[in-house]
Design a protein around this motif. Structure first.
Motif, PDB file in Angstrom:
ATOM      1  N   ASP A 287       0.883  -1.227  -0.093  1.00 16.02           N
ATOM      2  CA  ASP A 287       0.070   0.032  -0.064  1.00 16.02           C
ATOM      3  C   ASP A 287       0.692   1.423  -0.006  1.00 16.02           C
ATOM      4  O   ASP A 287       0.637   2.208  -0.781  1.00 16.02           O
ATOM      5  CB  ASP A 287      -0.849  -0.075   1.195  1.00 16.02           C
ATOM      6  CG  ASP A 287      -2.088  -1.028   1.085  1.00 16.02           C
ATOM      7  OD1 ASP A 287      -2.385  -1.421   0.033  1.00 16.02           O
ATOM      8  OD2 ASP A 287      -2.716  -1.438   2.141  1.00 16.02           O
ATOM      9  N   GLU A 290       2.658   1.879  -3.373  1.00 14.87           N
ATOM     10  CA  GLU A 290       1.842   2.320  -4.283  1.00 14.87           C
ATOM     11  C   GLU A 290       1.375   3.665  -4.365  1.00 14.87           C
ATOM     12  O   GLU A 290       1.297   4.425  -5.095  1.00 14.87           O
ATOM     13  CB  GLU A 290       0.201   1.443  -4.197  1.00 14.87           C
ATOM     14  CG  GLU A 290      -0.771   1.844  -5.387  1.00 14.87           C
ATOM     15  CD  GLU A 290      -1.823   2.787  -4.906  1.00 14.87           C
ATOM     16  OE1 GLU A 290      -2.496   3.228  -5.899  1.00 14.87           O
ATOM     17  OE2 GLU A 290      -1.838   3.138  -3.751  1.00 14.87           O
ATOM     18  N   THR A 291       1.267   4.303  -3.074  1.00 14.82           N
ATOM     19  CA  THR A 291       1.129   5.606  -2.761  1.00 14.82           C
ATOM     20  C   THR A 291       2.316   6.452  -2.872  1.00 14.82           C
ATOM     21  O   THR A 291       2.350   7.677  -3.484  1.00 14.82           O
ATOM     22  CB  THR A 291       0.652   6.079  -1.376  1.00 14.82           C
ATOM     23  OG1 THR A 291       1.879   5.589  -0.458  1.00 14.82           O
ATOM     24  CG2 THR A 291      -0.259   5.138  -0.873  1.00 14.82           C
ATOM     25  N   ASP A 293       4.413   5.494  -5.458  1.00 15.98           N
ATOM     26  CA  ASP A 293       4.717   5.236  -7.142  1.00 15.98           C
ATOM     27  C   ASP A 293       6.024   4.467  -7.087  1.00 15.98           C
ATOM     28  O   ASP A 293       6.710   4.526  -7.909  1.00 15.98           O
ATOM     29  CB  ASP A 293       4.761   6.624  -7.698  1.00 15.98           C
ATOM     30  CG  ASP A 293       3.565   7.202  -7.916  1.00 15.98           C
ATOM     31  OD1 ASP A 293       2.490   6.519  -8.051  1.00 15.98           O
ATOM     32  OD2 ASP A 293       3.859   8.401  -7.955  1.00 15.98           O
ATOM     33  N   ALA A 466      -7.863  11.000  -4.726  1.00 16.70           N
ATOM     34  CA  ALA A 466      -7.325   9.671  -4.941  1.00 16.70           C
ATOM     35  C   ALA A 466      -8.122   8.653  -5.233  1.00 16.70           C
ATOM     36  O   ALA A 466      -7.753   7.872  -6.012  1.00 16.70           O
ATOM     37  CB  ALA A 466      -6.349   9.143  -3.684  1.00 16.70           C
ATOM     38  N   ARG A 467      -9.475   8.673  -4.625  1.00 18.27           N
ATOM     39  CA  ARG A 467     -10.414   7.617  -4.832  1.00 18.27           C
ATOM     40  C   ARG A 467     -11.070   7.901  -6.606  1.00 18.27           C
ATOM     41  O   ARG A 467     -11.014   6.617  -7.199  1.00 18.27           O
ATOM     42  CB  ARG A 467     -11.761   7.739  -4.098  1.00 18.27           C
ATOM     43  CG  ARG A 467     -12.652   6.856  -4.270  1.00 18.27           C
ATOM     44  CD  ARG A 467     -13.915   6.903  -3.197  1.00 18.27           C
ATOM     45  NE  ARG A 467     -13.501   6.669  -1.945  1.00 18.27           N
ATOM     46  CZ  ARG A 467     -13.665   7.708  -0.937  1.00 18.27           C
ATOM     47  NH1 ARG A 467     -14.391   8.744  -1.330  1.00 18.27           N
ATOM     48  NH2 ARG A 467     -13.042   7.604   0.375  1.00 18.27           N
ATOM     49  N   GLN A 469      -9.019   9.006  -8.825  1.00 23.21           N
ATOM     50  CA  GLN A 469      -7.902   8.748  -9.906  1.00 23.21           C
ATOM     51  C   GLN A 469      -7.684   6.860  -9.712  1.00 23.21           C
ATOM     52  O   GLN A 469      -6.824   6.547 -10.489  1.00 23.21           O
ATOM     53  CB  GLN A 469      -6.819   9.390  -9.085  1.00 23.21           C
ATOM     54  CG  GLN A 469      -6.641  10.923  -9.326  1.00 23.21           C
ATOM     55  CD  GLN A 469      -5.616  11.884  -8.569  1.00 23.21           C
ATOM     56  OE1 GLN A 469      -4.693  10.872  -8.099  1.00 23.21           O
ATOM     57  NE2 GLN A 469      -5.662  13.036  -8.639  1.00 23.21           N
ATOM     58  N   ARG A 471      -6.786   5.351  -7.064  1.00 27.49           N
ATOM     59  CA  ARG A 471      -5.720   4.882  -6.289  1.00 27.49           C
ATOM     60  C   ARG A 471      -6.411   4.033  -5.113  1.00 27.49           C
ATOM     61  O   ARG A 471      -7.623   4.243  -4.795  1.00 27.49           O
ATOM     62  CB  ARG A 471      -5.110   5.982  -5.500  1.00 27.49           C
ATOM     63  CG  ARG A 471      -3.970   6.729  -6.487  1.00 27.49           C
ATOM     64  CD  ARG A 471      -3.167   7.658  -5.970  1.00 27.49           C
ATOM     65  NE  ARG A 471      -2.095   8.370  -6.708  1.00 27.49           N
ATOM     66  CZ  ARG A 471      -0.993   7.981  -6.867  1.00 27.49           C
ATOM     67  NH1 ARG A 471      -0.820   6.685  -6.131  1.00 27.49           N
ATOM     68  NH2 ARG A 471      -0.170   8.503  -7.691  1.00 27.49           N
ATOM     69  N   ASN A 472      -5.759   3.177  -4.387  1.00 30.04           N
ATOM     70  CA  ASN A 472      -6.354   2.390  -3.289  1.00 30.04           C
ATOM     71  C   ASN A 472      -5.995   2.829  -1.994  1.00 30.04           C
ATOM     72  O   ASN A 472      -6.776   2.663  -1.036  1.00 30.04           O
ATOM     73  CB  ASN A 472      -5.551   0.983  -3.383  1.00 30.04           C
ATOM     74  CG  ASN A 472      -5.662  -0.013  -4.609  1.00 30.04           C
ATOM     75  OD1 ASN A 472      -6.943   0.082  -5.025  1.00 30.04           O
ATOM     76  ND2 ASN A 472      -4.840  -0.712  -5.174  1.00 30.04           N
ATOM     77  N   SER A 473      -5.071   3.896  -1.725  1.00 26.38           N
ATOM     78  CA  SER A 473      -4.763   4.297  -0.513  1.00 26.38           C
ATOM     79  C   SER A 473      -4.343   5.745  -0.484  1.00 26.38           C
ATOM     80  O   SER A 473      -3.477   6.065  -1.787  1.00 26.38           O
ATOM     81  CB  SER A 473      -3.929   3.554   0.334  1.00 26.38           C
ATOM     82  OG  SER A 473      -2.843   3.236  -0.355  1.00 26.38           O
ATOM     83  N   VAL A 474      -3.749   6.674   0.580  1.00 22.13           N
ATOM     84  CA  VAL A 474      -3.378   7.826   0.595  1.00 22.13           C
ATOM     85  C   VAL A 474      -2.440   7.743   1.690  1.00 22.13           C
ATOM     86  O   VAL A 474      -2.577   6.919   2.668  1.00 22.13           O
ATOM     87  CB  VAL A 474      -4.213   8.967   0.689  1.00 22.13           C
ATOM     88  CG1 VAL A 474      -4.952   9.016  -0.566  1.00 22.13           C
ATOM     89  CG2 VAL A 474      -4.997   8.908   1.981  1.00 22.13           C
TER      90      VAL A 474
END
Length: 493
Positions: A287, A290-291, A293, A466-467, A469, A471-474
């Motif tokens: 997670d 991913e945030t 990159d 973020a949602r 875009q 993305r799964n998390s911030v």
């Protein structure tokens, strides 16, 4: 498979065909089998010669520790039960000094002996016993509880048999190993097995990197050597996993790559002198990767930097991910403390960090790790969760928490210092994403996506973005009391 073909042809086939198929089957079988030397290239016919060569340098360690006897009945006031108490104390007070047994090995002709710290810890008297019956009183040169190693010195008045260090980094899973030691106080005992695994973390200390072996290791083997077939020490036997206390084929040894450096420092200084970076780190989870990159969940995420420490002087920042240290990849968070500890104090090293989507290289001059300092401590994970409190605040949709600006009233309510800048969590839904990540009421969110934040509306907006875009998390930087940690807050759905 060739045998099955042979049997099928045997039923009703002409003898000539039978012979032809048998020959073909035999040829196929011979082709399919690997060469005999490939099956057991390093397997000895016997370990006897190796054991005879190495055993004279493997010693038994016995220790004595004086015990302060508790006051007996004579310290009790007079009374009708005095005789009863006197009998109880006399039967239960310790009798003589406490003794313990372990193993060790000689690493030099002039009498330096390696063992485990827990074998000689708090001992008032340490005796080194050789297989030929000779015994010598030993001085403790130094010990290190973080790696459970100790160095002793004896004066035998003559050159002693000793064993050389090997390079554990060259050992592979499946290699033959030999353990020699003093199990259950029985004296020199030899067991053989293979390396079952490498780089084991058994939560014994901050630098865990154990070799796992199925060679029998029992109580009393502690401090003894683990040899490769070249007769070199590649590990110091230290621990076992066993529900019964006996060997079940899961033993652990401190690798020589780590032990040799520690012992060298103990020999030179009488103590360890480890490098110090001055950061608190945490694991890079998928997670978090991913945030940020990052292509892979590797490296060590810097949660905070020690003021006036080496890392701060090199401009390493919270939120940086340390990917390489002194030319070596940091594959996991727990690799970094060991790398730093093994680096000489005062050395200037290159550190590659991932910062806001790109690699940055900095130079750091390492300090010395003191006992009260933390080399690269793991920041609290907060996975336990906390239902939070009942203070009111603006609810963040989908996050399971309410936020508020840091007013004077809020600071007083949650005991937040005046110099803290951020957004306070006023309540947490015990079934929501924030609680699942250990965020609690009173925590302060300092950053979102590695950008400072002081307005609750900005956090809500960034979560929505973020949602949208996909993305799964911030990534949040959260302060809980004095501790900082990064938290990947789920935002999907």
């Amino acid at each position: 498979m060739s045998l099955m073909i042979f049997r099928r042809v045997e039923r009703g086939a002409p003898k000539a065909a039978l012979g032809l198929f048998a020959a073909m089957s035999l040829a196929l079988a011979l082709i399919a089998l690997p060469a005999p030397e490939a099956l057991g290239r390093d397997a000895p016919g016997s370990f006897a010669d190796l054991a005879a060569k190495l055993s004279p340098a493997v010693v038994n360690i016995s220790t004595k520790q004086a015990v302060d006897e508790p006051p007996g009945a004579e310290a009790l006031p007079d009374g009708p039960f005095n005789d009863l108490f006197r009998d109880f104390f006399d039967r239960n007070r310790p009798r003589g000094p406490v003794q313990s047994l372990g193993s060790g090995f000689v690493i030099s002709a002039d009498g330096f002996v390696v063992t485990n710290n827990h074998v000689i810890k708090d001992a008032d008297e340490v005796t080194v016993n050789f297989p030929d019956g000779a015994s010598f009183q030993a001085d403790v040169i130094g010990s290190d509880d973080k790696t459970d190693l100790a160095l002793l010195k004896i004066d035998a008045g003559k050159p002693l048999p000793f064993v050389p260090w090997g390079d554990s980094n060259e050992s592979r899973v499946g290699d033959w190993v030999l353990a020699i030691g003093n199990p259950f106080g029985l004296g020199g005992s030899v067991s053989a097995g293979i390396i079952s695994a490498r780089n084991r973390d058994i939560r014994a200390g901050p630098y865990d990197d154990f070799i796992q072996t199925d060679a029998a290791i029992n109580r009393g083997n502690s401090g003894g050597p683990l040899f490769n077939l070249a007769g070199q020490v590649i590990g110091v036997n230290t621990a076992i996993i066993s529900p019964s206390g006996g060997s079940i084929g899961i033993g652990f040894a401190v690798p020589s790559a780590l032990a040799r450096n520690v012992i060298a420092q103990l020999r030179e200084f009488g103590e360890t002198r480890r490098g110090w970076l001055g950061v608190r780190i945490q694991e890079v989870t998928p997670d978090i990767a991913e945030t940020l990159d990052l292509e892979a969940a590797s490296g060590a995420l810097v949660a905070s930097v020690t003021p006036d420490g080496p890392a701060e002087g090199a401009n390493i920042q919270p939120g940086d991910v340390i990917l390489r240290f002194d030319g070596r990849d940091v594959s996991e968070m727990r690799d970094l403390p060991r790398m730093v500890a093994e680096t000489p104090v005062g050395k200037t090293v290159r550190v590659v960090v991932w910062r806001k989507g790109k690699s940055v290289t900095v130079k750091v001059k390492l300090g010395r790790l003191e006992n009260q300092d933390t080399l690269a401590a793991a920041a609290p994970t907060g996975d336990e969760g906390d239902p939070g409190g009942s203070s009111q605040g603006a609810e963040v949709p989908g996050a399971g928490m309410a936020l508020a600006a840091l007013t004077a009233e809020i600071r007083a309510r949650f005991s937040i210092a005046d110099d803290v800048v951020g957004v306070v969590v006023t309540s947490v839904d015990p079934r929501g994403p924030a609680a699942a990540k250990g965020i609690a009421a009173g925590d302060v969110i300092l950053e979102i996506g590695q950008d400072p934040v002081s307005d609750p509306a900005v956090i809500a907006q960034r979560i929505v973005e973020a949602r949208e875009q996909g993305r799964n998390s911030v990534l949040l930087l959260v302060q809980s009391g004095p501790d900082l940690r990064f938290v990947p807050l789920p935002v999907g759905g």
